[in-house]
Design a protein around this motif. Structure first.
Motif, mmCIF file in Angstrom:
data_model
loop_
_atom_site.group_PDB
_atom_site.id
_atom_site.type_symbol
_atom_site.label_atom_id
_atom_site.label_comp_id
_atom_site.label_asym_id
_atom_site.label_seq_id
_atom_site.Cartn_x
_atom_site.Cartn_y
_atom_site.Cartn_z
ATOM 1 N N PHE A 125 -8.215 -44.904 -18.484
ATOM 2 C CA PHE A 125 -8.822 -44.444 -19.735
ATOM 3 C C PHE A 125 -10.329 -44.482 -19.595
ATOM 4 C CE2 PHE A 125 -4.799 -46.480 -20.775
ATOM 5 C CZ PHE A 125 -4.154 -45.484 -21.497
ATOM 6 N N THR A 126 -10.972 -43.539 -20.279
ATOM 7 C CA THR A 126 -12.432 -43.539 -20.316
ATOM 8 C C THR A 126 -12.931 -44.559 -21.309
ATOM 9 O OG1 THR A 126 -12.581 -41.860 -22.010
ATOM 10 C CG2 THR A 126 -12.436 -41.076 -19.716
ATOM 11 N N PHE A 127 -14.170 -44.904 -21.221
ATOM 12 C CA PHE A 127 -14.765 -45.883 -22.136
ATOM 13 C C PHE A 127 -14.728 -45.381 -23.580
ATOM 14 C CE2 PHE A 127 -18.386 -47.665 -24.407
ATOM 15 C CZ PHE A 127 -18.193 -49.022 -24.228
ATOM 16 N N ASP A 128 -15.036 -44.088 -23.746
ATOM 17 C CA ASP A 128 -15.040 -43.530 -25.113
ATOM 18 C C ASP A 128 -13.658 -43.633 -25.756
ATOM 19 O OD1 ASP A 128 -17.682 -42.957 -24.916
ATOM 20 O OD2 ASP A 128 -17.379 -40.867 -24.242
ATOM 21 N N THR A 129 -12.602 -43.374 -24.957
ATOM 22 C CA THR A 129 -11.240 -43.460 -25.482
ATOM 23 C C THR A 129 -10.938 -44.877 -25.959
ATOM 24 O OG1 THR A 129 -10.529 -41.696 -23.997
ATOM 25 C CG2 THR A 129 -8.812 -43.109 -24.906
ATOM 26 N N ILE A 130 -11.310 -45.850 -25.171
ATOM 27 C CA ILE A 130 -11.053 -47.260 -25.527
ATOM 28 C C ILE A 130 -11.865 -47.654 -26.759
ATOM 29 C CG2 ILE A 130 -11.245 -49.649 -24.722
ATOM 30 C CD1 ILE A 130 -10.764 -48.605 -21.891
ATOM 31 N N SER A 131 -13.095 -47.188 -26.816
ATOM 32 C CA SER A 131 -13.965 -47.534 -27.960
ATOM 33 C C SER A 131 -13.411 -46.981 -29.267
ATOM 34 C CB SER A 131 -15.378 -46.996 -27.711
ATOM 35 O OG SER A 131 -16.220 -47.302 -28.792
ATOM 36 N N ASN A 132 -12.955 -45.723 -29.216
ATOM 37 C CA ASN A 132 -12.378 -45.117 -30.413
ATOM 38 C C ASN A 132 -11.103 -45.819 -30.840
ATOM 39 O OD1 ASN A 132 -14.461 -43.256 -30.619
ATOM 40 N ND2 ASN A 132 -13.383 -41.731 -29.299
ATOM 41 N N ALA A 133 -10.278 -46.205 -29.871
ATOM 42 C CA ALA A 133 -8.991 -46.823 -30.172
ATOM 43 C C ALA A 133 -9.142 -48.200 -30.803
ATOM 44 C CB ALA A 133 -8.155 -46.923 -28.902
ATOM 45 N N THR A 134 -10.256 -48.899 -30.566
ATOM 46 C CA THR A 134 -10.466 -50.260 -31.083
ATOM 47 C C THR A 134 -11.466 -50.287 -32.215
ATOM 48 O OG1 THR A 134 -12.163 -50.662 -29.433
ATOM 49 C CG2 THR A 134 -9.892 -51.295 -28.863
ATOM 50 N N ASP A 135 -11.766 -49.047 -32.751
ATOM 51 C CA ASP A 135 -12.759 -48.930 -33.831
ATOM 52 C C ASP A 135 -14.076 -49.565 -33.399
ATOM 53 O OD1 ASP A 135 -13.860 -48.231 -36.227
ATOM 54 O OD2 ASP A 135 -12.980 -49.923 -37.342
ATOM 55 N N ASN A 136 -14.503 -49.094 -32.220
ATOM 56 C CA ASN A 136 -15.760 -49.560 -31.631
ATOM 57 C C ASN A 136 -15.765 -51.082 -31.475
ATOM 58 O OD1 ASN A 136 -18.260 -49.142 -30.427
ATOM 59 N ND2 ASN A 136 -19.371 -49.259 -32.368
ATOM 60 N N PHE A 137 -14.588 -51.594 -30.992
ATOM 61 C CA PHE A 137 -14.441 -53.010 -30.709
ATOM 62 C C PHE A 137 -14.690 -53.861 -31.969
ATOM 63 C CE2 PHE A 137 -15.808 -51.011 -26.756
ATOM 64 C CZ PHE A 137 -14.719 -51.298 -25.942
ATOM 65 N N SER A 138 -14.021 -53.453 -33.053
ATOM 66 C CA SER A 138 -14.192 -54.137 -34.347
ATOM 67 C C SER A 138 -13.576 -55.529 -34.299
ATOM 68 C CB SER A 138 -13.537 -53.292 -35.451
ATOM 69 O OG SER A 138 -13.482 -54.006 -36.656
#
Length: 544
Positions: A514-527
């Motif tokens: 996975f790309t970083f952007d995909t992971i960031s979106n999936a975790t709500d920007n690491f909320s």
């Protein structure tokens, strides 16, 4: 007076400038007489000092000369090259009895060619009495041939077998094509080269090039009645100690051995434009020379002896010489130095002795030395018809036999047996010959064990080398795979962390990437609301 100087090619190089000057000086005083166009003398037409005769095609000239006119007035009758190398001597008649003055060459009343001088007409040289009967009433002539041979014959018979006398039977220091070196076993005539005493003294020197007929005939250079260099016996192709003697486009050579004769023989050059001669100089070096017409000089084709291993018997009995070894002398397998202290001091003259005595019993066999100069054959025996298997059997049955070899390597036939000590051997890189040396059973067992150990060592080294090579190949392959994998890894400047990026959608992977952007979106920007906890590798988030 005619003055001819011997060629500088037969002397030490340090004298060459001086001799060259003498040659030029001497040529200023050659006298040409109207009779020089003739190639013969007769009982009524002798030649005097200052006159010469010339062979039909002007290859050679015969007359009187002085080897050193500056220091000595001595005169000699000789033959020299006329056309290609004027002044280079090939034959001297009265080499041990120089003429003071007023010399004449003539055919005398008893049918011999003679050199007479002074008022008393004393004879200073005469041709040897021929075995053929001579009728002085017949027409005799002495003729100089284009081969360089000076012959006495009847004027109506030019058959070489009918010559009454010829200079080729009495050589000095030079072997010309068509000459023989060796023995007429029927008459006892021994033809041998003998060096000049010095570069300007043609009297008999200390070195002779001979065919020795004790045992199996062999050729070499003698000094003081012993070999100083041994070219060896003939093996059908060459002398066993002359690996440089190969078939060539320049000249033919052979060795003849039968109940009537034993001689070495060279013929005229295959290429008629090449002129060759073989000379034994006053230093005891035998050289084959060819004429370079472009440079007007003699070129060394081959030379013997070549190195220290060519010194006769250098390593003593049962020793073998090799210029690639240090020290150059070693004992044969199964032999040890007779005197260890002398051997360690590099005095090898006492040679080697057997480590184990021969028992003349069962179990004895042979150790093959594959490429050597065969030993001195003066204590040997030869059969030209026996096969090698018969040869081996004969040597095994004879308790005094020490070695055997093929007598003719051209077709692998013949049997050459040695009895007693094996002397004057050397290892040869090219054109050597196989020698089978008789060994007791104990040495054969020792040699067999040594051979097995050597095989095991060689096999072990090969296996180890193969394993190291295989490991090296695997290591290189691993490094290459690792490098390719690293090239697929990218680094984001945002977090300083490295993540795998999928570049080829067709590539099969064990885990999804996975790309970083995909992971960031999936975790709500690491909320923090999506944070599950924290472990040793950092915080863990859930996907929204």
């Amino acid at each position: 007076m005619a003055t001819i100087i011997n060629s500088a090619t037969t002397i030490h190089r340090s004298w060459e400038p001086f001799i060259s000057s003498l040659i030029l000086f001497s040529h200023m005083f050659i006298l040409i007489n109207p009779t020089t166009s003739l190639d013969t003398i007769t009982p009524t037409t002798p030649i005097n000092d200052g006159q010469t005769i010339i062979s039909p095609n002007s290859n050679f000239e015969l007359g009187f000369f002085s080897p050193n006119p500056i220091n000595s007035p001595n005169r000699y009758l000789g033959i020299w090259y006329k056309k290609i190398s004027p002044g280079t001597l090939v034959w001297v008649a009265n080499r041990d009895r120089p003429i003071p003055n007023n010399a004449t060459l003539k055919i005398n009343s008893d049918g011999n060619v003679v050199v007479v001088a002074n008022k008393k007409q004393s004879i200073f040289w005469a041709s040897k009495n021929s075995s053929k009967s001579v009728n002085t009433d017949q027409n005799l002539i002495a003729q100089l041939l284009d081969s360089g041979n000076f012959v006495l014959r009847f004027s109506n018979n030019d058959d070489p077998d009918e010559y009454l006398w010829q200079s080729f039977d009495y050589p000095t220091d030079t072997l010309l094509p068509g000459m023989k070196i060796g023995w007429d076993l029927k008459t006892g005539l021994n033809r041998a080269l003998c060096s000049w005493r010095a570069f300007d003294d043609p009297s008999m020197g200390n070195h002779s090039y001979v065919v020795d007929i004790h045992g199996v005939p062999q050729v070499g250079i003698w000094k003081a009645g012993q070999f100083s260099y041994r070219a060896g016996s003939w093996n059908g192709l060459r002398f066993t100690g002359s690996p440089q003697l190969n078939e060539n486009p320049v000249f033919d050579y052979t060795f003849v051995y039968n109940p009537n004769e034993a001689y070495y023989y060279t013929t005229w050059a295959k290429n008629n434009s090449v002129v060759t001669r073989f000379v034994l100089n006053n230093l005891g070096i035998a050289r084959r020379l060819t004429w370079n017409d472009r440079n007007k000089d003699w070129v060394v084709y081959s030379s013997s002896p070549r190195d220290q291993c060519d010194s006769f018997g250098l390593c003593g009995a049962h020793g073998i010489c090799s210029t690639d070894s240090s020290p150059m002398c070693r004992c044969l397998e199964g032999f040890v130095p007779k005197s260890v202290s002398d051997w360690n001091a590099m005095d090898w003259s006492n040679g080697c002795v057997r480590r184990s005595k021969m028992g003349c019993g069962e179990g004895e066999g042979f150790r093959l030395y594959p490429s050597v100069k065969l030993p001195d054959t003066r204590s040997s025996w030869v059969s030209l018809t026996m096969e090698m298997k018969e040869c081996e059997g004969m040597c095994l049955r004879d308790c005094s036999c020490s070695a055997y070899a093929s007598a003719n390597v051209r077709d692998g036939t013949g049997c050459l047996l040695w009895f007693g000590d094996l002397i004057d051997m050397r290892r040869l890189v090219d054109n050597g010959q196989g020698l089978y040396i008789k060994m007791p059973a104990s040495e054969l067992v020792r040699y067999s064990h040594s051979k097995k150990r050597l095989i095991l060592i060689v096999v072990g080294v090969l296996v180890l080398s193969a394993m190291v090579f295989l490991c090296l190949v695997l290591y290189i392959c691993k490094k290459r795979r690792q490098k390719k994998k690293e090239e697929k890894i990218g680094e984001t400047p945002r977090s300083g962390r490295t993540y795998a990026i999928k570049e080829d959608s067709n590539e099969e992977l064990e885990l999804p990437l996975f790309t970083f952007d995909t992971i960031s979106n999936a975790t709500d920007n690491f909320s923090e609301a999506n944070k599950l906890g924290e472990g040793g590798f950092g915080p863990v988030f859930k996907k929204t």
